[in-house]
Design an enzyme around this catalytic site. Sequence first.
Site, PDB file in Angstrom:
ATOM      1  NE  ARG A  88     -70.700  25.069   8.493  1.00  0.00           N
ATOM      2  CZ  ARG A  88     -70.355  25.569  10.063  1.00  0.00           C
ATOM      3  NH1 ARG A  88     -69.365  26.289   9.785  1.00  0.00           N
ATOM      4  NH2 ARG A  88     -70.800  24.700  10.438  1.00  0.00           N
ATOM      5  CE  LYS A 108     -68.153  22.680  11.366  1.00  0.00           C
ATOM      6  NZ  LYS A 108     -68.456  21.757  12.331  1.00  0.00           N
ATOM      7  N   GLY A 121     -70.109  28.799   2.954  1.00  0.00           N
ATOM      8  CA  GLY A 121     -69.413  28.006   3.097  1.00  0.00           C
ATOM      9  C   GLY A 121     -68.209  28.164   3.742  1.00  0.00           C
ATOM     10  CG  ASP A 248     -77.941  16.860   9.687  1.00  0.00           C
ATOM     11  OD1 ASP A 248     -79.217  16.345  10.705  1.00  0.00           O
ATOM     12  OD2 ASP A 248     -77.215  17.799  10.085  1.00  0.00           O
TER      13      ASP A 248
HETATM   14  P1  AMP Z   1     -74.348  22.491  11.292  1.00  0.00           P
HETATM   15  O1  AMP Z   1     -75.457  22.841  11.151  1.00  0.00           O
HETATM   16  O2  AMP Z   1     -73.079  22.004  11.135  1.00  0.00           O
HETATM   17  O3  AMP Z   1     -74.588  20.569  11.411  1.00  0.00           O
HETATM   18  O4  AMP Z   1     -74.372  21.473   9.705  1.00  0.00           O
HETATM   19  C1  AMP Z   1     -75.898  21.557   8.943  1.00  0.00           C
HETATM   20  C2  AMP Z   1     -75.784  21.585   7.094  1.00  0.00           C
HETATM   21  O5  AMP Z   1     -76.441  23.285   6.797  1.00  0.00           O
HETATM   22  C3  AMP Z   1     -75.204  21.684   6.899  1.00  0.00           C
HETATM   23  O6  AMP Z   1     -76.052  20.733   5.933  1.00  0.00           O
HETATM   24  C4  AMP Z   1     -74.248  22.164   6.081  1.00  0.00           C
HETATM   25  O7  AMP Z   1     -73.783  21.845   5.174  1.00  0.00           O
HETATM   26  C5  AMP Z   1     -74.755  23.199   6.463  1.00  0.00           C
HETATM   27  N1  AMP Z   1     -74.108  24.331   6.436  1.00  0.00           N
HETATM   28  C6  AMP Z   1     -73.763  24.763   7.594  1.00  0.00           C
HETATM   29  N2  AMP Z   1     -73.167  26.437   8.140  1.00  0.00           N
HETATM   30  C7  AMP Z   1     -72.847  26.686   5.953  1.00  0.00           C
HETATM   31  C8  AMP Z   1     -72.757  27.400   5.658  1.00  0.00           C
HETATM   32  N3  AMP Z   1     -71.896  28.775   6.488  1.00  0.00           N
HETATM   33  N4  AMP Z   1     -72.442  27.925   4.706  1.00  0.00           N
HETATM   34  C9  AMP Z   1     -72.894  26.462   3.441  1.00  0.00           C
HETATM   35  N5  AMP Z   1     -73.609  25.218   4.189  1.00  0.00           N
HETATM   36  C10 AMP Z   1     -73.783  25.326   6.325  1.00  0.00           C
HETATM   37 MG    MG Z   2     -73.679  18.305  11.118  1.00  0.00          MG
END
Ligand code: AMP
Ligand code: MG
Length: 485
Positions: A88, A108, A121, A248
């Site tokens: 996203r 983001k 996304g 990550d």
């Molecule tokens: P995060 O928790 O932000 O570190 O995200 C972990 C993973 O989930 C990453 O690959 C993000 O891109 C994906 N992700 C989190 N929220 C979304 C969303 N709303 N749509 C698509 N991918 C997401």
């Molecule tokens: Mg992250």
Amino acid sequence: MKFSNSYAHLDEVFYQRIRPTPVRDPRLLLWNARLAEQLMAPDELVQDLSALAQVFSGNHILPGSEPIAIVYAGHQFGTFVPRLGDGRAHLLGEVLDQSGRRWDIQLKGSGRTSFSRGGDGRCPLGPAVREFIMSEAMKFLGVPTTRCLAVVTTGETVFRETALPGGVVTRVASSHLRIGTFQYFAAQGDQQALETLCRYSMARHYPELQEEGDTPYIQFMKKVMERQIHLVVEWMRVGFIHGVMNTDNTTITGETIDYGPCAMMGIYDPKTVYSSIDTMGRYAFGNQPEILQWNMARFAECLLPLINADTHKAVEAVRPVIEEAFPALFEKEYMNMMGKKLGFTSFREEDRKLIDTFLKQLKDGRLDYTVTFDLLTRSLTSEPAASRMKDELGDCFDLWQKRLRMQTDVSQKVQKLMREHNPVVIPRNHHVEEVIQACLETGNATSAERFLQVLRSPYKELAQTSEYQDPPGDGDKDYRTFCGT
Ligand code: AMP
Ligand code: MG
């Protein structure tokens, strides 16, 4: 804002070329004017609020921007996920600032990519505002961090458990390279990509290593380790709990990234956890050093094939770094930092015991971390503060005073040192939540701007600082944070 994109010119295995998905009605909610100045955002853009909203929602792509979504993998709560990536987020490109430093500009909440899996996304507005406030607070506390340039409301609804207003946050980072980026290629056994990634990372972040003869990868690992140790020690200095220290979310530059479920510890307790999904307390305040070591071991594993074709020899080469150098350096940096919070101009071996006793007293007495160190600093010059500290800390306070009297340094120096290491204000959880709520309800950023003004001066009291210093009435007993996805 002149783009100079280097990552988008690497081989396409590193990213997907993809534009943000436009949003219906973008409006600028928060703007970081100082950061914009540093990035040399052009005046005609900065003065046009509607143009800013178009650009920082992803509706309008600036000349020179080459949007991409970056691929990465990662261990989430200890479980390896071979393909995560920007699901996203869109990296608009890199810009050089006033002093020639290179920064990633990333949106983001800007729409789906090939890494979105089941996600939409998008990003709700609340977490976008949270990231802006928290990262700005950290920056001014002196903690290495990514920053936010803008928050835009999208005029669209994001559906989570309930319907929420949508937002797009613009993140500025010295890069988005993380341990997970290396893990993606290591897991695929793609040694060529791994080598390219290492060379790119070293050239961008550790140019001094390019001269290193036959052990550049080990030196690279050590540099990342040093920066990350510094980071986590800084988190511990101000009481920051990241909440989701997945690989990550661990950058190779040692910047705080991903302000999802993060929070500030109030009452001192190493077991403090606020994240709703961290049911086992894996990422509790006091676990952060150990988790970092674990993450560094995962990073080391990625580099093994580059270090030596003979895995056994490679493991033997990295083992001392992870198992010996890491704990030794962490302990040294942590003790030094704690010593400075207590006003010790140089660290003595005996201080270890005093620091442990002091922290135990904080924990047993259920004392607020920030308030106590602030009062301790004040106790140098204020009789009421000294007497309150004497009440709350008992013998510990006498021991501390005795230790300070052993220093030949003038008291002014001690006071300065303590003030530099002990903030008078932090972004307390209940204030952060109140301010986010106010933004959501009013649709304007007045309360956030007022809060930010205080947070940008965390070592000095402004007229309105006192409005934000109070610990929460319930000691954050029921406070919970969420990933904000
Ligand atoms: P995060 O928790 O932000 O570190 O995200 C972990 C993973 O989930 C990453 O690959 C993000 O891109 C994906 N992700 C989190 N929220 C979304 C969303 N709303 N749509 C698509 N991918 C997401
Ligand atoms: Mg992250």
